[in-house]
Design a protein around this motif. Sequence first.
Motif, mmCIF file in Angstrom:
data_model
loop_
_atom_site.group_PDB
_atom_site.id
_atom_site.type_symbol
_atom_site.label_atom_id
_atom_site.label_comp_id
_atom_site.label_asym_id
_atom_site.label_seq_id
_atom_site.Cartn_x
_atom_site.Cartn_y
_atom_site.Cartn_z
ATOM 1 N N GLU A 159 0.832 -1.198 0.000
ATOM 2 C CA GLU A 159 0.000 0.000 0.000
ATOM 3 C C GLU A 159 0.876 1.261 0.000
ATOM 4 O O GLU A 159 1.830 1.381 0.760
ATOM 5 C CB GLU A 159 -0.887 -0.012 1.248
ATOM 6 C CG GLU A 159 -1.850 1.145 1.307
ATOM 7 C CD GLU A 159 -2.673 1.120 2.580
ATOM 8 O OE1 GLU A 159 -3.241 2.155 2.898
ATOM 9 O OE2 GLU A 159 -2.718 0.072 3.249
ATOM 10 N N ASP A 160 0.566 2.219 -0.877
ATOM 11 C CA ASP A 160 1.286 3.475 -0.923
ATOM 12 C C ASP A 160 0.749 4.365 0.199
ATOM 13 O O ASP A 160 -0.410 4.766 0.182
ATOM 14 C CB ASP A 160 1.079 4.150 -2.281
ATOM 15 C CG ASP A 160 1.846 5.462 -2.392
ATOM 16 O OD1 ASP A 160 1.630 6.178 -3.368
ATOM 17 O OD2 ASP A 160 2.659 5.771 -1.491
ATOM 18 N N VAL A 161 1.605 4.689 1.173
ATOM 19 C CA VAL A 161 1.156 5.464 2.327
ATOM 20 C C VAL A 161 1.744 6.874 2.333
ATOM 21 O O VAL A 161 1.691 7.554 3.341
ATOM 22 C CB VAL A 161 1.510 4.750 3.651
ATOM 23 C CG1 VAL A 161 0.748 3.469 3.805
ATOM 24 C CG2 VAL A 161 3.002 4.533 3.768
ATOM 25 N N THR A 162 2.297 7.333 1.225
ATOM 26 C CA THR A 162 2.934 8.653 1.215
ATOM 27 C C THR A 162 1.946 9.790 1.456
ATOM 28 O O THR A 162 2.329 10.833 1.949
ATOM 29 C CB THR A 162 3.674 8.896 -0.106
ATOM 30 O OG1 THR A 162 2.747 8.754 -1.178
ATOM 31 C CG2 THR A 162 4.827 7.935 -0.269
ATOM 32 N N ASP A 163 0.681 9.620 1.117
ATOM 33 C CA ASP A 163 -0.307 10.678 1.321
ATOM 34 C C ASP A 163 -1.133 10.471 2.586
ATOM 35 O O ASP A 163 -1.999 11.283 2.904
ATOM 36 C CB ASP A 163 -1.256 10.760 0.117
ATOM 37 C CG ASP A 163 -0.537 11.270 -1.116
ATOM 38 O OD1 ASP A 163 0.435 12.042 -0.955
ATOM 39 O OD2 ASP A 163 -0.929 10.901 -2.228
ATOM 40 N N LYS A 164 -0.859 9.416 3.287
ATOM 41 C CA LYS A 164 -1.602 9.132 4.505
ATOM 42 C C LYS A 164 -1.125 10.069 5.620
ATOM 43 O O LYS A 164 0.074 10.228 5.832
ATOM 44 C CB LYS A 164 -1.382 7.671 4.908
ATOM 45 C CG LYS A 164 -2.208 7.228 6.086
ATOM 46 C CD LYS A 164 -2.008 5.747 6.336
ATOM 47 C CE LYS A 164 -2.835 5.334 7.539
ATOM 48 N NZ LYS A 164 -2.692 3.892 7.781
ATOM 49 N N LEU A 169 0.120 11.527 9.110
ATOM 50 C CA LEU A 169 0.874 10.937 10.213
ATOM 51 C C LEU A 169 -0.007 10.862 11.446
ATOM 52 O O LEU A 169 -0.895 11.695 11.643
ATOM 53 C CB LEU A 169 2.101 11.785 10.522
ATOM 54 C CG LEU A 169 3.192 11.778 9.455
ATOM 55 C CD1 LEU A 169 4.207 12.868 9.758
ATOM 56 C CD2 LEU A 169 3.859 10.425 9.398
#
Length: 161
Positions: free
Chosen positions: A3-8, A10
């Motif tokens: 899963e790409d979490v770069t935009d999630k 913090l």
Amino acid sequence: MSEDVTDKPLPPAPEMELATTAHFMHLAEDSFQPMESSDSFLLRTTDIEKLSGGAVGARVYRAVPNGKKHTTPWHWHEWGYQVGYITRGWAIYEFEGVGEVRVEAGSFLFQPPNNRHRELDSSDDFEGIEITFPGKVKTIGIVPDEAEPNGWKQFEVEPEG
């Protein structure tokens, strides 16, 4: 992790101090100002001392390309420590106990408190970063003066910036 979490976002971290736009000090046309204590250098101050509650200071020194020899009288600083990094050009310093030292672009300098030194010369393109602990430091200079009992006159240099 697939899963790409770069935009999630913090997770919350209440024990941390978050950065603000004040933590980023960009170069502006008027960032470098003439120094009151030297016609050989321009000084760029920062808000790091204020942002750190006085614990740390940061300045950038740039030679004035006026063809004159860039010098300072013997002096010392009442600080915890200083770290310097030369970004451009060269400078020749004299340190009590060491003698003359030439520093150039890429040189680091670690200076303990109350170490007497002076600048003997620098290139017209000299530029260096100074980090001090604490932020504001007291500088004491000395110059020859035959009227003084020991032949030297001591004076305090007002902090700039």
